[in-house]
Design an enzyme around this catalytic site. Sequence first.
Site, PDB file in Angstrom:
ATOM      1  CG  ASP A 101      -3.229   0.335   3.380  1.00 31.21           C
ATOM      2  OD1 ASP A 101      -2.662   1.326   4.176  1.00 31.21           O
ATOM      3  OD2 ASP A 101      -2.627  -0.706   2.959  1.00 31.21           O
ATOM      4  CB  VAL A 140       6.615   0.353  12.036  1.00 36.88           C
ATOM      5  CG1 VAL A 140       8.114   0.739  11.218  1.00 36.88           C
ATOM      6  CG2 VAL A 140       5.787  -0.288  11.399  1.00 36.88           C
ATOM      7  CB  ILE A 144       8.452  -4.968  -1.382  1.00 35.80           C
ATOM      8  CG1 ILE A 144       7.859  -6.152  -1.300  1.00 35.80           C
ATOM      9  CG2 ILE A 144       9.049  -5.177  -2.932  1.00 35.80           C
ATOM     10  CD1 ILE A 144       6.861  -6.666  -1.879  1.00 35.80           C
ATOM     11  CE  LYS A 161      -0.073   2.724   5.424  1.00 34.59           C
ATOM     12  NZ  LYS A 161      -0.074   1.337   5.894  1.00 34.59           N
ATOM     13  CE  LYS A 209       0.294  -0.198   2.067  1.00 33.46           C
ATOM     14  NZ  LYS A 209      -0.157  -1.486   2.697  1.00 33.46           N
ATOM     15  CD  GLU A 259      -3.094   1.068   7.669  1.00 30.19           C
ATOM     16  OE1 GLU A 259      -2.816   2.181   7.937  1.00 30.19           O
ATOM     17  OE2 GLU A 259      -1.986   0.282   7.462  1.00 30.19           O
ATOM     18  N   GLY A 287       4.052  -5.210   9.047  1.00 34.09           N
ATOM     19  CA  GLY A 287       4.838  -6.153  10.385  1.00 34.09           C
ATOM     20  C   GLY A 287       5.898  -5.101  10.682  1.00 34.09           C
ATOM     21  CD  GLU A 329      11.470   1.440  -0.988  1.00 38.30           C
ATOM     22  OE1 GLU A 329      11.973   2.036  -1.795  1.00 38.30           O
ATOM     23  OE2 GLU A 329      10.239   0.888  -1.596  1.00 38.30           O
TER      24      GLU A 329
HETATM   25  N1  HSE Z   1      -2.221  -2.262   6.908  1.00 37.84           N
HETATM   26  C1  HSE Z   1      -1.273  -2.320   6.153  1.00 37.84           C
HETATM   27  C2  HSE Z   1      -1.260  -3.680   5.470  1.00 37.84           C
HETATM   28  C3  HSE Z   1       0.227  -2.245   6.825  1.00 37.84           C
HETATM   29  O1  HSE Z   1      -1.897  -4.486   5.885  1.00 37.84           O
HETATM   30  O2  HSE Z   1      -0.710  -3.934   4.390  1.00 37.84           O
HETATM   31  C4  HSE Z   1       1.461  -2.115   5.652  1.00 37.84           C
HETATM   32  O3  HSE Z   1       1.093  -0.719   5.085  1.00 37.84           O
END
Ligand code: HSE
Length: 440
Positions: A203, A16, A138, A107, A207, A192, A304, A131
């Site tokens: 994960d 990123v 998104i 997150k 979120k 991750e 990504g 964000e």
């Molecule tokens: N590991 C997370 C996913 C990365 O696959 O959505 C983005 O938060």
Amino acid sequence: METNAIRVGLLGLGCVGSGVIRALTRNQEEIERRAGRQLRIVCACARDLEKSRDCSTEGIRLTTNPHEVVDDSEVDVIIELMGGIEPAKELVLRAIEQGKPVITANKHLIALHGSEVFAAAESQGVNVAFEAAVAGSIPIIKNIRESLSGNRITWVAGIINGTGNYILSAMEKEGRSFEEVLADAQRLGYAEADPSFDVDGTDAAHKLTILASIAFGIPLSFEQAYREGIENISADNIVDARELGYRIKHLGIARRTEGGIELRVHPALIPHRRLIANVDGVMNAVVVQADAAGAHLYYGAGAGGDPTASAVIADLVDVVRTLTTDAENRVPHLAYQPHALSDLPILPIDDVETACYLKLQARDRPGVLAAVTRILGDRGISIEAIRQRQSMNGDSGEGVPVTLLTHAVPEAQMNQAIVEIEVLEDVLSSVQRIRIETLG
Ligand code: HSE
């Protein structure tokens, strides 16, 4: 250095971080016309400075010590892309203490320690923007927090882990193994650092916790989120679901009910005709049901380097614009004013009501299906469909697969029925349950 430039310190130069540098370089003029200021990454920290990167770091001071970036008196804004709790938390709090706004894609940090981070930010009058923490590219935080602020939101449901969706889609379309597809997701930078977080729902629960908080004005409640992963979803389940008119997706669902808030991540059968059932690969989608706006579907790349960088830079532009606004007049971190968060309870999973897909192996003998359906009937569980798939060789000793779809039933009631079915002598497997979400 230009006199009005905002000087940025970057923590993390992975997939990123490189995407942020690439986009800021490629779109520099466009971005600065929007921000009204020049934006310069002046220093960045990475674990390994020798590693070859997909971006140019010319003109950026590189270090392996993140404190040097945070403490640099020339840095105005920090972008945190390290992930994990420590040292990210300590560094973010330290930046805030120095009055530096923070942009983060973390997150994990926000879901677990967001309250502490936002309290520190509010007391210092600085912004923490996140964000990029939910659904990659998104703009879901901004949409719920700002664009839907005239609504009472009823529920939010999303495919919010790209890796998990990539795995389920490839298993369905290409018949590839779970391990093979996961390795691909890691190579492409979707997964991750600990890929079990992608697969076991952690994960997505991070979120979902954030989405629920901004949708309903409740404190961040990660510990109370119910989580179930995709490890036990088989190719057989996927075929079964398709034949019955559904697709299996790993969903995060936050729903307002009279008794409290449902907060849960688990695989779910979704009717094939729903748009969200057709979201494949690393793409994410979030449906928000709001009283005035109706249902909104947000769709885009959920993981990504470049897609996540898009969200990071949008936050950077917002932060730069707010540098000239009084702290009290800025958009609150969790959408609602900090003193106005409500204490609606998070419902235990036992109190949640859903329809279910049940799968079991049973001896192919008279009375077996009757015994199973009697247990469901006695528990007040109504059956929508039942199917026993006959193997070509009949019952070879392992039993035959039986699939049932039920109408909505409280989880605790279904748990009792499952226990009773599993002790039937002619039932040879445990009962697999996948919840059904019609999202109507
Ligand atoms: N590991 C997370 C996913 C990365 O696959 O959505 C983005 O938060």
